[in-house]
Design a protein around this motif. Structure first.
Motif, PDB file in Angstrom:
ATOM      1  N   UNK A 184     -23.397 -23.141 -22.848  1.00  0.00           N
ATOM      2  CA  UNK A 184     -23.231 -23.966 -24.041  1.00  0.00           C
ATOM      3  C   UNK A 184     -24.568 -24.567 -24.441  1.00  0.00           C
ATOM      4  N   UNK A 185     -24.732 -24.965 -25.701  1.00  0.00           N
ATOM      5  CA  UNK A 185     -25.995 -25.563 -26.134  1.00  0.00           C
ATOM      6  C   UNK A 185     -26.381 -26.757 -25.264  1.00  0.00           C
ATOM      7  N   UNK A 186     -27.632 -26.762 -24.817  1.00  0.00           N
ATOM      8  CA  UNK A 186     -28.220 -27.839 -24.009  1.00  0.00           C
ATOM      9  C   UNK A 186     -27.653 -27.916 -22.587  1.00  0.00           C
ATOM     10  N   UNK A 187     -26.830 -26.951 -22.193  1.00  0.00           N
ATOM     11  CA  UNK A 187     -26.280 -26.962 -20.836  1.00  0.00           C
ATOM     12  C   UNK A 187     -27.360 -26.618 -19.815  1.00  0.00           C
ATOM     13  N   UNK A 188     -27.190 -27.106 -18.603  1.00  0.00           N
ATOM     14  CA  UNK A 188     -28.110 -26.780 -17.511  1.00  0.00           C
ATOM     15  C   UNK A 188     -27.495 -25.769 -16.543  1.00  0.00           C
ATOM     16  N   UNK A 189     -26.243 -25.428 -16.755  1.00  0.00           N
ATOM     17  CA  UNK A 189     -25.586 -24.398 -15.959  1.00  0.00           C
ATOM     18  C   UNK A 189     -24.719 -23.534 -16.873  1.00  0.00           C
ATOM     19  N   UNK A 190     -24.422 -22.344 -16.397  1.00  0.00           N
ATOM     20  CA  UNK A 190     -23.570 -21.438 -17.139  1.00  0.00           C
ATOM     21  C   UNK A 190     -22.226 -21.257 -16.461  1.00  0.00           C
ATOM     22  N   UNK A 191     -21.324 -20.587 -17.179  1.00  0.00           N
ATOM     23  CA  UNK A 191     -19.983 -20.308 -16.674  1.00  0.00           C
ATOM     24  C   UNK A 191     -19.793 -18.792 -16.663  1.00  0.00           C
ATOM     25  N   UNK A 192     -19.326 -18.269 -15.559  1.00  0.00           N
ATOM     26  CA  UNK A 192     -19.015 -16.836 -15.484  1.00  0.00           C
ATOM     27  C   UNK A 192     -17.710 -16.580 -16.213  1.00  0.00           C
ATOM     28  N   UNK A 193     -17.779 -15.787 -17.305  1.00  0.00           N
ATOM     29  CA  UNK A 193     -16.560 -15.514 -18.065  1.00  0.00           C
ATOM     30  C   UNK A 193     -16.048 -14.089 -17.840  1.00  0.00           C
ATOM     31  N   UNK A 194     -16.911 -13.211 -17.342  1.00  0.00           N
ATOM     32  CA  UNK A 194     -16.510 -11.835 -17.072  1.00  0.00           C
ATOM     33  C   UNK A 194     -17.191 -11.383 -15.787  1.00  0.00           C
ATOM     34  N   UNK A 195     -16.453 -10.707 -14.934  1.00  0.00           N
ATOM     35  CA  UNK A 195     -17.007 -10.176 -13.704  1.00  0.00           C
ATOM     36  C   UNK A 195     -16.886 -11.135 -12.541  1.00  0.00           C
ATOM     37  N   UNK A 196     -17.234 -10.635 -11.364  1.00  0.00           N
ATOM     38  CA  UNK A 196     -17.265 -11.426 -10.137  1.00  0.00           C
ATOM     39  C   UNK A 196     -18.701 -11.432  -9.649  1.00  0.00           C
ATOM     40  N   UNK A 197     -19.257 -12.600  -9.477  1.00  0.00           N
ATOM     41  CA  UNK A 197     -20.665 -12.737  -9.141  1.00  0.00           C
ATOM     42  C   UNK A 197     -21.032 -11.946  -7.890  1.00  0.00           C
ATOM     43  N   UNK A 198     -21.993 -11.043  -8.054  1.00  0.00           N
ATOM     44  CA  UNK A 198     -22.509 -10.283  -6.924  1.00  0.00           C
ATOM     45  C   UNK A 198     -21.655  -9.124  -6.473  1.00  0.00           C
ATOM     46  N   UNK A 199     -20.548  -8.869  -7.183  1.00  0.00           N
ATOM     47  CA  UNK A 199     -19.633  -7.797  -6.772  1.00  0.00           C
ATOM     48  C   UNK A 199     -19.434  -6.841  -7.944  1.00  0.00           C
ATOM     49  N   UNK A 200     -19.740  -5.570  -7.734  1.00  0.00           N
ATOM     50  CA  UNK A 200     -19.521  -4.574  -8.773  1.00  0.00           C
ATOM     51  C   UNK A 200     -18.169  -3.894  -8.568  1.00  0.00           C
ATOM     52  N   UNK A 201     -17.619  -3.376  -9.654  1.00  0.00           N
ATOM     53  CA  UNK A 201     -16.354  -2.684  -9.547  1.00  0.00           C
ATOM     54  C   UNK A 201     -15.985  -2.014 -10.850  1.00  0.00           C
TER      55      UNK A 201
END
Length: 308
Positions: free
Chosen positions: A254-271
């Motif tokens: 989001x604008x001015x945010x310091x962190x993001x949100x994972x909306x698609x996928x699983x962090x570090x895991x492919x599939x």
């Protein structure tokens, strides 16, 4: 967790050369009729897909890599203008090609076809953006810079980065990849891959970039990226969407945010299932911003996700 619908490629992680197949797709763009264009990197062609059909047509390149006016060699990002002319970043040919609507061959509009660091040459490049006046922006990752080419120009001008240098200061870039142009606000967003950040430049005002996402070294945390390839921005909310390739996820900041949100996928895991990704390369929003399209590069498919 968002569930993807395959709109290009086989959908099961398999590559191919048929008209309903893709191989390492990269750039995505829409024309005025909402047809989807895909830079089919591994097949050295650009595919056009009509809504509702998985079988496309070749509209640029031949499907065989080469350097002639009818060929491409590993195209990356692309842009389609209001007249359905197609601009293609022809990565391994060190040039940008313009395919006018319904043309069977392209015209070189940036670069010389030979890798270099002068103002009239391009090294390996990924990102591409074209404004309403036909100005072309190219991210030259080899030379750690972004160049602007005006219509009919034989050389470009520097708009981001410093020629001959790389680094992580506000004036430097390191292997810039994807581009997103916000023409209304005169902003250029750059996926600064090796710095694991998204930089925003105000065009024609300053050579200093502002970090609007990431910049905290490579990693899998909510404030980090691991090789951000592509970026796009919501015109409605200002939210930034990033293809975080090596983390196999799409992040929303989001604008001015310091962190993001994972909306698609699983962090570090492919599939290969409908909720997972494998090295996503590019993201683009539909015109009404209902859908986010992702080039799921190593799954050889394009996925559509409903954001509502």
């Amino acid at each position: 967790m968002l569930i993807g619908v395959t709109v290009g490629g086989y959908g099961n992680g398999t590559a191919g050369t048929a008209l309903n197949a893709l191989k390492n797709p990269w750039g995505l763009a829409f024309d005025v009729n909402d047809s989807l264009y895909v830079a089919d990197y591994g097949n050295s062609r650009v595919m056009k897909l009509q809504a509702g059909s998985l079988t496309g047509s070749i509209v640029a390149g031949t499907g065989v890599g080469g350097s002639s006016a009818t060929q491409l060699q590993n195209p990356t990002e692309l842009a389609v203008d209001a007249n359905s002319n197609i601009y293609v970043n022809d990565d391994w040919n060190y040039r940008v090609m313009l395919w006018r609507k319904n043309s069977s061959s392209g015209v070189q509009v940036a670069g010389t076809g030979i890798s270099g660091s002068s103002t009239n040459t391009i090294g390996q490049s990924v990102g591409l953006a074209v404004d309403s006046n036909g100005n072309i922006y190219v991210s030259d990752k080899t030379n750690n810079r972004v160049m602007k080419w005006t219509p009919n120009a034989t050389s470009g001008t520097l708009v981001a980065g410093t020629i001959g240098m790389w680094g992580n200061s506000s004036q430097l870039l390191s292997s810039p990849y994807g581009l997103y142009l916000d023409e209304t606000n005169s902003y250029l967003y750059i996926a600064d891959l090796a710095n694991n950040r998204i930089q925003r430049y105000r065009l024609n005002v300053t050579t200093n970039g502002t970090t609007v996402a990431g910049g905290n070294r490579a990693g899998s945390g909510s404030d980090q990226f691991n090789q951000p390839y592509g970026v796009c921005v919501s015109k409605k909310t200002g939210d930034i969407y990033i293809a975080d390739a090596a983390n196999h996820r799409i992040q929303r900041w989001s604008p001015a945010a310091t962190t993001g949100v994972t909306i698609i996928g699983i962090t570090g895991v492919s599939g290969t299932n409908a909720t997972m990704l494998n090295s996503p390369a590019h993201v683009v929003l539909s015109k009404n911003e209902t859908f986010l399209y992702v080039s799921d590069r190593n799954n050889h498919r394009v996925q559509r996700f409903n954001l509502t």
